[in-house]
Each structure stands twice: as C-alpha cells, then as structure tokens.
Design an enzyme around this catalytic site. Structure first.
Site, PDB file in Angstrom:
ATOM      1  CG  HIS A 102     -10.658 -21.026  11.727  1.00  0.00           C
ATOM      2  ND1 HIS A 102     -11.096 -22.198  11.147  1.00  0.00           N
ATOM      3  CD2 HIS A 102     -11.734 -20.183  11.735  1.00  0.00           C
ATOM      4  CE1 HIS A 102     -12.380 -22.076  10.829  1.00  0.00           C
ATOM      5  NE2 HIS A 102     -12.789 -20.858  11.173  1.00  0.00           N
ATOM      6  CB  CYS A 133     -10.685 -27.112  11.826  1.00  0.00           C
ATOM      7  SG  CYS A 133     -11.482 -25.519  12.176  1.00  0.00           S
ATOM      8  CB  CYS A 159     -12.870 -26.158   8.821  1.00  0.00           C
ATOM      9  SG  CYS A 159     -11.528 -24.994   8.479  1.00  0.00           S
ATOM     10  CG  ASP A 180      -2.020   0.934   1.211  1.00  0.00           C
ATOM     11  OD1 ASP A 180      -2.111   1.685   0.227  1.00  0.00           O
ATOM     12  OD2 ASP A 180      -2.817   0.950   2.163  1.00  0.00           O
ATOM     13  CB  CYS A 197      -7.934 -24.414   8.613  1.00  0.00           C
ATOM     14  SG  CYS A 197      -8.421 -24.383  10.354  1.00  0.00           S
TER      15      CYS A 197
END
Length: 377
Positions: free
Chosen positions: A340, A314, A309, A89, A311
């Site tokens: 997560h 999880c 999930c 940015d 991830c």
C-alpha cells in the site's frame, strides 16, 4: 536521454529515455537494497503498483551474493526478474555509514565487511566494475559521504576528492561500456553533488561537475541530520547550477511532504526507505496523514486503509484484518502495508506529474500538505 516536457514554476515534468524503457518524471524509485523490496514484495507486485524504477545497492550486492555471481546469471534484471529501469547506488554511502574502521585514501576506501569482517577495498574503478557486472540501467558515481556536521576545510577537501573520483568513474565506465562481455553497454552515469550545508561549496561543485556532461546529477549528503529548512535551502541554492536538460536526483529523501517541497524546487528523482520501513512497523501512508494500524480503534474497522485508494490492498482487505495480521505477527500484514505504501508514493508521483502538466502544482501541493497535516493518528 532526458526530455523536458514542461515546467510549472521550477517544478519539472519530463521523460528519461533508457535502454530499459522510458521513465516519467518526477519519479519515486522503490528501494530494493539487496535486489528485493523489504517486506516480501515481489517484482510482480511492483508491476501492479505503478513502479517505474527499482533501486539496488552496489555494496550490499558485492558482499552478497557477489556481483560476479549476478553477472554469470545474466545481470540484475534477469536475476530479480525485472524488465524496467534499475538504478544502483555506488556503495559510497554504505562504506561510510556501515564500516566501523575505514581508511580513506586517494585511490579509494579500505574497510571491513559488515557481514563477515573481511577486508574490502572500493574506489571509483571498483564501484564502476561492480555496477557494470550488475548491469543496472543507471550507475551512481563513487563519492565520499562526509560526516554531518563537518568542518569547512574537511568538506572542501572531501568535495575535491569526490570530483577527482567522478572523473575516474566516467573514464572507467566509458572503458567498461566498450568491452565485448559487458551486459549493458548503454549503462548511464549520474554524478553526485556534495558540500554539506555550505552553499558556496555546493554551488562551485555543481558548476564543476555540470561541465562533465553526465547523464544525470544527484544531490547527495542531505537528510543526514540537518533540518528540513537547511535541506530545502541547499536544494534551492544548488538546482539552478545543475543542467536543466538533465535529471536531478535528491538521494535518500524522503517523506511525502519532503518530495512535494523538492519537486517545487526542480527535483526529478527520489528514493527513500520510508514507505517500506514504516509499513514494516505497522504504519500506513494516506492522504490524511500516517495511520498506525496497531491502534485498538481499528479492531472492528472494516474499511480499507484509505477509502478510494486503488491499490490491490485497499481493493480487498480491511483495516481490522491487517491489524489482526500485525498482532498475530503474520508476515502478510507487513507485506500488505508495504505494498500500500509503495503504491501511495508511486500514485502521488503520478498526481504530481499531472498537476505540473496542468499548471496547478502549487494548488495540488497546498491541498496535499493540508491533508497530511490532519494526521489520522
């Protein structure tokens, strides 16, 4: 180089080819303001949770540790050990949001550092030089972020200045990319559309900057206090006047619902601090709404944050354990929730890309929004 693969209504599915690899779009960029994801999530973790792009901030890295330091250490990719694309940015938003006292002149902005108070000047050329030192994949043009609300006259003057600054950014980047000691001589430049909630100013600005043939175009100055309806209206008004054959980036947005609405209106790139910030406050994103893991009902809950999930969190940890960590003020609890949440966002973008390819994005969006509306907590 952007390649439009297909469209489903106005939703675009594309690929953006860069010197640091190909970005599949629509994409969510994981925010690492000072070259780190808040919540102790490492770049090795990012590789495991489907992260395509990392976003860092020009102003913050200029102030600390210093862009010259990062250049001496081989650029941002080497510094933070990340081999995929990085977008920086321009620092414009921070200059206008963090600096208490500032003077906007045609040459740039004079302000004081929010860390030690020292005087800093930043204009288009300075922002480009800092970003060149950082050697990011994509640099953002330096723009003025006008306050919300602003008068029509202020907005028009501000947008005209942003256009003049954009042309200076383009010229300076061209010069920097030709220098022998520049680390990334293929650095790309995205311009930023401004104009607040004035559709006609936005559209005219989009037409003007589209003629500059930049690598991509961002819609800035939204999610700053206007309603969601106003934001969606502006996106709808502006996107048709930005080049379809270039990526469109909606800056600083937003919730999963915001992203779905913006994808439907033709946006490709997103970034937002929400997944990391909410994770650090004990909140987890799921397909059934947001969960507050601090709630007592999770004390004995041995299920993962979201069943099904994939991830890394999880797959291994229970709601009860994460709640315990949060209550015990253990940093691991925040780290697991941020991980997560970032996976949830990155995975949702993958699902969005698949839905567009299969021409069923509207149905996907409907089901997703219905799920979010259920609201776990």
């Amino acid at each position: 180089m952007y390649k439009l693969i297909c469209k489903d209504g106005n939703a675009k599915r594309g690929e953006f080819h860069t010197v640091h690899g190909t970005i599949q779009t629509p994409v969510f960029m994981n925010v690492g303001t000072v070259a780190a994801i808040k919540g102790a999530v490492s770049t090795m973790d990012l590789q495991d949770i489907k992260t395509q792009v990392e976003l860092s901030n020009t102003y913050h890295l200029h102030v600390r540790p210093g862009d010259e330091v990062i250049k001496k250490l081989g650029g941002l990719h080497k510094f933070m050990v990340w081999d995929k694309p990085i977008l920086t940015d321009s620092g414009g938003f921070q200059v206008f949001s963090l600096a208490g006292l500032r003077k906007i002149k045609e040459e740039g902005v004079y302000f004081n550092s929010h860390i030690d108070g020292r005087k800093i000047f930043m204009g288009p050329e300075e922002s480009m030089r800092i970003q060149s030192n950082l050697a990011s994949t994509i640099a953002m043009a330096f723009d003025e972020c006008p306050p919300h609300p602003a008068t029509r006259q202020y907005m028009q003057d501000s947008v005209d200045r942003t256009t003049r600054w954009l042309k200076r950014c383009q010229a300076e980047m061209k010069r920097l990319n030709s220098l022998e000691d520049t680390i990334n001589k293929n650095q790309m430049l995205f311009g930023i559309n401004q104009g607040g909630t004035f559709s006609d100013i936005r559209i005219e600005h989009a037409k003007v900057i589209s003629e500059l043939n930049l690598d991509g175009y961002a819609i800035g100055g939204l999610a700053v206090g206007e309603s969601h309806e106003e934001m969606y209206r502006i996106i709808e008004d502006v996107v048709p006047y930005l080049p379809e054959a270039k990526p469109t980036y909606l800056m600083g947005v937003g919730t999963p619902a915001n992203i779905l609405e913006a994808v439907e209106r033709g946006v490709d790139f997103f970034d937002c601090v929400y997944p990391a910030r909410n994770g650090r406050h004990g909140h987890a994103y799921t397909n059934h709404g947001k969960m507050n893991l601090l709630n007592a009902k999770y004390e004995l809950d041995d299920r993962p944050i979201e069943e099904g999930c994939q991830c890394p969190v999880c797959k291994h940890y229970s709601r009860a354990y994460i709640r315990h960590l949060l209550k015990a003020k253990e940093m691991l609890g925040l780290r697991l929730l941020v991980t997560h949440n970032l996976y949830f966002y990155n995975n949702m973008m993958e699902e969005i890309r698949d839905a567009i390819e299969h021409q069923n994005f509207k149905e996907y969006k409907r089901k997703k929004l219905e799920g979010f509306a259920m609201g776990e907590d």
